[in-house]
Design a protein around this motif. Structure first.
Motif, PDB file in Angstrom:
ATOM      1  N   LEU A 171       8.890  -3.547  -1.280  1.00  0.00           N
ATOM      2  CA  LEU A 171       9.045  -2.558  -2.345  1.00  0.00           C
ATOM      3  C   LEU A 171       8.395  -3.034  -3.640  1.00  0.00           C
ATOM      4  O   LEU A 171       7.727  -2.264  -4.336  1.00  0.00           O
ATOM      5  N   ILE A 207      12.930   5.754  -1.041  1.00  0.00           N
ATOM      6  CA  ILE A 207      11.658   5.105  -0.705  1.00  0.00           C
ATOM      7  C   ILE A 207      10.618   6.166  -0.357  1.00  0.00           C
ATOM      8  O   ILE A 207       9.453   6.077  -0.766  1.00  0.00           O
ATOM      9  N   PHE A 235       4.526   2.004   0.213  1.00  0.00           N
ATOM     10  CA  PHE A 235       5.908   2.487   0.246  1.00  0.00           C
ATOM     11  C   PHE A 235       6.263   3.010   1.638  1.00  0.00           C
ATOM     12  O   PHE A 235       7.386   2.801   2.121  1.00  0.00           O
TER      13      PHE A 235
END
Length: 99
Positions: A90, A16, A32
């Motif tokens: 996400l 991530i 993010f």
């Protein structure tokens, strides 16, 4: 936390973070990073360090690995609602990152 759990959590966090680093826009990078903060919050900030050395620059691969790791975290006790919210965050960030 078992070692396998910690490794999976580190993998999710690292990928991530790499997605945030390689985002095309500031908005996508921030999205993010918010997903990363949400993951850390789910674990009460008791999380392993990031390691983005040697991770690919391919955002599709980064996203696939991050999503897979989040799904695996469910097997280690991540709350289902937290998992779904993280996956949605996400996907939202990825939508912002589309060229």
């Amino acid at each position: 936390m078992l070692l396998a759990h910690a490794v999976t959590l580190a993998e999710a966090r690292s990928h991530i973070a790499a997605l945030a680093d390689h985002a095309h826009t500031v908005e996508a990078s921030s999205a993010f990073e918010r997903a990363l903060i949400e993951l850390d919050w789910a674990y009460g900030d008791d999380v392993p360090a990031l390691d983005t050395f040697g991770i690919t620059d391919d955002r599709d691969i980064l996203m696939a690995v991050a999503v897979s790791a989040v799904h695996q975290l469910f097997d280690y006790g991540l709350d289902a609602l937290q998992m779904e919210l993280l996956l949605a965050a996400l996907e939202d960030a990825r939508a912002l990152d589309e060229p």
